[in-house]
Design an enzyme around this catalytic site. Structure first.
Site, PDB file in Angstrom:
ATOM      1  N   SER A  95       0.802  -1.229   0.000  1.00  0.00           N
ATOM      2  CA  SER A  95       0.000   0.000   0.000  1.00  0.00           C
ATOM      3  C   SER A  95       0.832   1.275   0.000  1.00  0.00           C
ATOM      4  O   SER A  95       0.312   2.348  -0.288  1.00  0.00           O
ATOM      5  CB  SER A  95      -0.937   0.010   1.213  1.00  0.00           C
ATOM      6  OG  SER A  95      -0.189  -0.111   2.419  1.00  0.00           O
ATOM      7  N   ASP A 135      -1.973   9.098  10.176  1.00  0.00           N
ATOM      8  CA  ASP A 135      -1.427   7.828   9.672  1.00  0.00           C
ATOM      9  C   ASP A 135       0.083   8.010   9.526  1.00  0.00           C
ATOM     10  O   ASP A 135       0.540   8.846   8.742  1.00  0.00           O
ATOM     11  CB  ASP A 135      -2.060   7.499   8.324  1.00  0.00           C
ATOM     12  CG  ASP A 135      -1.606   6.171   7.748  1.00  0.00           C
ATOM     13  OD1 ASP A 135      -0.567   5.634   8.183  1.00  0.00           O
ATOM     14  OD2 ASP A 135      -2.283   5.670   6.835  1.00  0.00           O
ATOM     15  N   HIS A 138       1.447   5.572   5.758  1.00  0.00           N
ATOM     16  CA  HIS A 138       1.100   5.737   4.351  1.00  0.00           C
ATOM     17  C   HIS A 138       1.319   7.175   3.873  1.00  0.00           C
ATOM     18  O   HIS A 138       0.759   8.109   4.454  1.00  0.00           O
ATOM     19  CB  HIS A 138      -0.361   5.342   4.114  1.00  0.00           C
ATOM     20  CG  HIS A 138      -0.604   3.896   4.395  1.00  0.00           C
ATOM     21  ND1 HIS A 138      -1.117   3.461   5.601  1.00  0.00           N
ATOM     22  CD2 HIS A 138      -0.392   2.796   3.636  1.00  0.00           C
ATOM     23  CE1 HIS A 138      -1.219   2.135   5.564  1.00  0.00           C
ATOM     24  NE2 HIS A 138      -0.778   1.708   4.384  1.00  0.00           N
TER      25      HIS A 138
END
Length: 392
Positions: free
Chosen positions: A189, A357, A360
């Site tokens: 990801s 986050d 990411h």
């Protein structure tokens, strides 16, 4: 006697002229370019309308192989994306495909989905685009046609959701059925594509790498997907697709390890290393160049002296050892990104990640990571990379 000979010669001459003229008449060739608008609604100007019930036949040269497994559905886009067809049965090896007769050669295929949460595009029995997300998502890919027909479908990216197709554009690029030089990317990801490609808030560095690639020399095919582990990339279809097309002169950049370290994925570091080794060997056997990359750390990996460091994360040491053992280039993105994050400081680093986050990157962060990857590969002597960011 002479009159008979003259008549015979005249007949032969006339026949030759007629047959010669017939031979020069144009033959109706198979089209090399198409624009299809799927669904039961109005057809967008310049497109060919295709309903779920339209079965393939040799006269039209296109249609569904098994229309009984297709369904017309609504879609929330505009123009050709205002309706769609749903693939009721699917899978990379499924025969429930949309078929188009095409002269052999290299084609660019542009896909527009209908209302779909997450879907994969497959053609010729392998993955082509991984995990398109969001309604009316659009992406494209190159594909060589060698058997006179494209067989394409939308298949499972997320269990329990509909897999729909609104529009398809097919354009011939070359008579030669060989893809342009390609940079293939494998990862998770932090690497994969997010949609819309040109404006997503979250992004993987593989999505932004084309900004630092000479796209006249290379195309970029990002085969990374969220949550991926080494075993999954090797066994579940992504490596299979890559091996079908990769060739001498191509690159394969592989970055995994983040999810492999998660106990739920049951992959020891030794197992991870050997699965990665197997993929390296398979791609090298195709004559392509393999590049291993270590994952960057978290945004918060700063020590008390304000230095960003995460050198013990994500099975990094095994990736370094594998690169040396298999004699392949290495991008130590873990260390390179840490040096960059240290140079800009904690707050600026946090601003390169998604809000709340620490793992990411957002679009700006993915751009910086892509730049670091490209710069390092250029320094190592791999061609095709540019220093200045460009629009793609």
């Amino acid at each position: 006697m002479k009159k008979g000979i003259i008549k015979a010669l005249s007949f032969i001459l006339m026949t030759t002229i007629i047959l010669g003229g017939m031979a020069s008449l144009p033959v109706k060739a198979e089209p090399s370019n198409y624009k299809f608008d799927f669904g039961a609604g109005s057809v967008e100007k310049g497109y060919i309308g295709v309903s779920a019930s339209d079965k393939y036949n040799e006269k039209t040269r296109y249609g569904f192989n098994t229309p009984e497994n297709m369904r017309n559905v609504a879609a929330s886009g505009t123009g050709a994306a205002s309706d769609a067809v749903q693939f009721v049965t699917y899978g990379t090896k499924s025969t429930n495909t949309f078929n188009v007769d095409l002269p052999n050669g290299l084609y660019e295929v542009k896909v527009t989905l209908g209302n779909t949460a997450r879907a994969i595009i497959a053609a010729e029995g392998v993955y082509q685009i991984i995990n398109m997300t969001g309604n009316s998502a659009t992406d494209s890919f190159q594909i060589p046609i060698t058997d006179g027909q494209l067989n394409i479908l939308v298949t499972e990216g997320k269990v329990g959701t509909a897999f729909t197709l609104s529009a398809l554009e097919i354009n011939k690029l070359s008579h030669h059925p060989v893809t342009n030089r390609t940079i293939y990317i494998g990862g998770d990801s932090t690497v994969c594509n997010y949609y819309p490609l040109s404006g997503s808030v979250q992004a993987g560095w593989g999505q932004l790498l084309p900004q630092f690639v000479d796209t006249d020399a290379f195309q970029v095919r990002n085969m990374a997907s969220g949550g991926q582990i080494a075993r999954g990339f090797r066994n579940d279809g992504q490596l299979e697709a890559l091996l079908k097309y990769i060739k001498p002169g191509d690159y394969f950049i592989l970055q995994l390890g983040i999810n492999d370290t998660n106990p739920k994925n049951n992959t020891t570091e030794a197992e991870f290393k050997e699965i990665m080794r197997d993929m390296v060997k398979q791609v090298k056997a195709k004559g392509a160049t393999v590049v291993l990359s270590t994952p960057q750390g978290r945004a918060t990996d700063f020590n008390s002296e304000g230095v960003h460091t995460s050198v013990n994360r994500w099975y990094r040491h095994s990736i370094l050892a594998l690169a040396q053992e298999e004699n392949v280039p290495l991008v130590d993105l873990n260390v390179l990104s840490s040096a960059y994050f240290t140079s800009i400081g904690r707050e600026a680093t946090l601003a390169l990640y998604m809000k709340g986050d620490t793992l990411h990157p957002n679009r700006a962060g993915a751009t910086e990571l892509a730049r670091i990857v490209a710069e390092d590969l250029k320094k190592q002597g791999l061609n095709g990379f540019v220093e200045e960011k460009k629009e793609v």
